[in-house]
Design a protein around this motif. Structure first.
Motif, short mmCIF file in Angstrom:
data_model
loop_
_atom_site.label_atom_id
_atom_site.label_comp_id
_atom_site.label_asym_id
_atom_site.label_seq_id
_atom_site.Cartn_x
_atom_site.Cartn_y
_atom_site.Cartn_z
N LEU A 1 0.69 -17.27 -0.02
CA LEU A 1 1.17 -18.42 0.74
C LEU A 1 1.74 -19.54 -0.13
CD1 LEU A 1 -1.52 -18.86 3.50
CD2 LEU A 1 0.92 -18.50 3.81
N HIS A 2 1.31 -19.62 -1.37
CA HIS A 2 1.65 -20.75 -2.23
C HIS A 2 3.14 -21.12 -2.24
CE1 HIS A 2 1.18 -23.68 -5.41
NE2 HIS A 2 2.18 -23.09 -6.03
N PRO A 3 4.06 -20.17 -2.42
CA PRO A 3 5.48 -20.56 -2.48
C PRO A 3 6.02 -21.14 -1.17
CG PRO A 3 5.20 -18.28 -3.17
CD PRO A 3 3.88 -18.75 -2.64
N TYR A 4 5.31 -20.94 -0.09
CA TYR A 4 5.79 -21.36 1.22
C TYR A 4 5.05 -22.60 1.73
CZ TYR A 4 7.60 -16.74 0.51
OH TYR A 4 8.22 -15.65 -0.05
N ALA A 5 4.27 -23.24 0.86
CA ALA A 5 3.55 -24.46 1.24
C ALA A 5 4.55 -25.49 1.73
CB ALA A 5 2.76 -24.99 0.06
N GLY A 6 4.26 -26.07 2.87
CA GLY A 6 5.13 -27.08 3.45
C GLY A 6 6.30 -26.52 4.25
N THR A 7 6.43 -25.20 4.29
CA THR A 7 7.49 -24.55 5.06
C THR A 7 6.97 -24.21 6.45
OG1 THR A 7 8.34 -23.54 3.03
CG2 THR A 7 9.06 -22.57 5.11
N ARG A 8 7.76 -24.49 7.46
CA ARG A 8 7.35 -24.13 8.82
C ARG A 8 7.42 -22.61 8.97
NH1 ARG A 8 11.40 -24.92 13.09
NH2 ARG A 8 11.03 -22.90 14.00
N ILE A 9 6.31 -22.01 9.36
CA ILE A 9 6.24 -20.58 9.64
C ILE A 9 5.63 -20.43 11.03
CG2 ILE A 9 5.25 -18.36 8.96
CD1 ILE A 9 5.25 -19.43 6.04
N ASP A 10 6.43 -19.90 11.96
CA ASP A 10 5.97 -19.74 13.33
C ASP A 10 5.16 -18.46 13.52
OD1 ASP A 10 7.29 -22.08 14.41
OD2 ASP A 10 9.17 -20.98 14.18
N LYS A 11 5.52 -17.40 12.80
CA LYS A 11 4.83 -16.12 12.93
C LYS A 11 4.79 -15.43 11.57
CE LYS A 11 4.79 -15.88 17.65
NZ LYS A 11 5.94 -15.55 18.44
N LEU B 1 16.12 -9.75 16.43
CA LEU B 1 15.44 -10.62 17.38
C LEU B 1 15.83 -12.09 17.20
CD1 LEU B 1 11.87 -9.04 17.43
CD2 LEU B 1 13.63 -8.91 19.21
N GLY B 2 16.62 -12.39 16.17
CA GLY B 2 17.07 -13.75 15.95
C GLY B 2 16.14 -14.61 15.14
N ALA B 3 15.22 -14.00 14.40
CA ALA B 3 14.27 -14.76 13.58
C ALA B 3 14.96 -15.35 12.36
CB ALA B 3 13.13 -13.86 13.13
N ASP B 4 14.41 -16.44 11.87
CA ASP B 4 14.80 -17.03 10.60
C ASP B 4 13.73 -16.59 9.60
OD1 ASP B 4 15.68 -18.57 8.46
OD2 ASP B 4 14.92 -20.45 9.30
N ILE B 5 14.08 -15.72 8.68
CA ILE B 5 13.10 -15.17 7.73
C ILE B 5 13.01 -16.10 6.53
CG2 ILE B 5 12.49 -13.19 6.29
CD1 ILE B 5 14.33 -11.50 8.25
N VAL B 6 11.83 -16.69 6.32
CA VAL B 6 11.65 -17.63 5.21
C VAL B 6 11.36 -16.90 3.90
CG1 VAL B 6 10.93 -19.53 6.68
CG2 VAL B 6 9.20 -18.08 5.64
N GLY B 7 10.88 -15.66 3.98
CA GLY B 7 10.60 -14.90 2.78
C GLY B 7 9.87 -13.61 3.08
N CYS B 8 9.75 -12.81 2.02
CA CYS B 8 9.02 -11.54 2.07
C CYS B 8 8.02 -11.57 0.92
CB CYS B 8 9.96 -10.37 1.90
SG CYS B 8 11.27 -10.26 3.14
N ALA B 9 6.73 -11.44 1.23
CA ALA B 9 5.68 -11.55 0.22
C ALA B 9 4.91 -10.23 0.12
CB ALA B 9 4.73 -12.69 0.57
N PHE B 10 4.66 -9.82 -1.10
CA PHE B 10 3.97 -8.56 -1.39
C PHE B 10 2.92 -8.80 -2.47
CE2 PHE B 10 8.36 -7.85 -0.26
CZ PHE B 10 8.30 -6.89 0.72
N ILE B 11 1.89 -7.98 -2.46
CA ILE B 11 0.91 -8.05 -3.55
C ILE B 11 1.52 -7.40 -4.79
CG2 ILE B 11 -1.37 -7.35 -4.37
CD1 ILE B 11 -2.25 -7.16 -1.42
N ILE B 12 2.05 -6.19 -4.64
CA ILE B 12 2.49 -5.37 -5.77
C ILE B 12 3.97 -5.05 -5.67
CG2 ILE B 12 2.19 -3.14 -6.93
CD1 ILE B 12 -0.64 -3.04 -5.63
N ASP B 13 4.65 -5.11 -6.81
CA ASP B 13 6.01 -4.60 -6.94
C ASP B 13 6.00 -3.45 -7.95
OD1 ASP B 13 8.80 -4.28 -6.90
OD2 ASP B 13 9.14 -5.92 -8.32
N LEU B 14 6.70 -2.38 -7.61
CA LEU B 14 6.95 -1.28 -8.54
C LEU B 14 8.42 -1.39 -8.93
CD1 LEU B 14 5.11 1.64 -6.67
CD2 LEU B 14 4.20 0.11 -8.44
N GLY C 1 15.30 -18.02 16.66
CA GLY C 1 15.13 -19.26 15.93
C GLY C 1 13.75 -19.47 15.35
N GLU C 2 12.77 -18.64 15.73
CA GLU C 2 11.44 -18.78 15.13
C GLU C 2 11.51 -18.38 13.65
OE1 GLU C 2 7.78 -18.37 18.08
OE2 GLU C 2 8.89 -16.48 17.92
N THR C 3 10.70 -19.07 12.85
CA THR C 3 10.64 -18.76 11.43
C THR C 3 9.50 -17.78 11.18
OG1 THR C 3 9.23 -20.67 11.03
CG2 THR C 3 11.60 -20.96 10.68
#
Length: 179
Positions: A45-55, A141-154, A115-117
């Protein structure tokens, strides 16, 4: 003094699972440890602190565990993106390529309002196919995607490059070399 653990320290590697030559990165050991799990959720969550996230959108299946915890932390809703045939009611579908064949994921057609984030989460970013399909569903569906977060990257499998090429912000907690 014991050195402070990182999220990566809680992840178990199991050789030759599910097939010979595969190094399986098992996050269940991370989820089972209360400190590790809390650290993981907080860092996702840290990088998205202060960002509106609806779902929060969780990709099947371990993304459900993360997504539920993150949505709870944010006080917002959770939306599962499931394998084909697992959701009742009206859905939209998105196919994606696997190494040998194709798979399909679905989401309820009323899960997101235009329009939901949303924040998309999963445990592992490998080739990026599942994440790309989830992004496609959210965009339809018309969402505004604020980001994609993962634990692990290969990184050798190129998923991050694929998702970033779609214009997405990608946040990962750790990397493992090899497949």
């Amino acid at each position: 003094m014991t050195p402070r653990k990182t999220v990566k320290d809680y992840i178990r590697t199991i050789a030759d699972f599910p097939h010979e030559g595969i190094m399986f990165r098992d996050v269940t050991t991370l989820f089972a440890d209360p400190r590790g799990f809390r650290m993981c959720v907080d860092q996702m969550l840290h990088p998205y602190a202060g960002t509106r996230i609806d779902k929060v959108v969780g990709l099947e299946a371990r993304g459900f565990i993360l997504g539920g915890a993150i949505a709870h932390q944010l006080g917002t809703g959770f939306v599962p993106v499931r394998k084909k045939g697992k959701l009742p009611g009206s859905v939209i579908s998105q196919g994606y390529q696997l190494e040998y064949g194709e798979a399909i994921v679905e989401v309820h057609d009323d899960a997101i309002q235009k329009g939901e984030t949303v924040l998309i989460v999963d445990d592992l970013l490998a080739t990026g196919g599942t994440a790309e399909a989830g992004i496609g569903l959210m965009q339809r569906l018309g969402a505004d995607i604020v980001g994609c977060a993962f634990i692990i990257d290969l990184p050798e499998l190129g998923g991050r490059r694929k998702i970033e090429a779609l214009g997405m912000d990608v946040h990962v907690l750790c990397e493992f070399s090899g497949a």
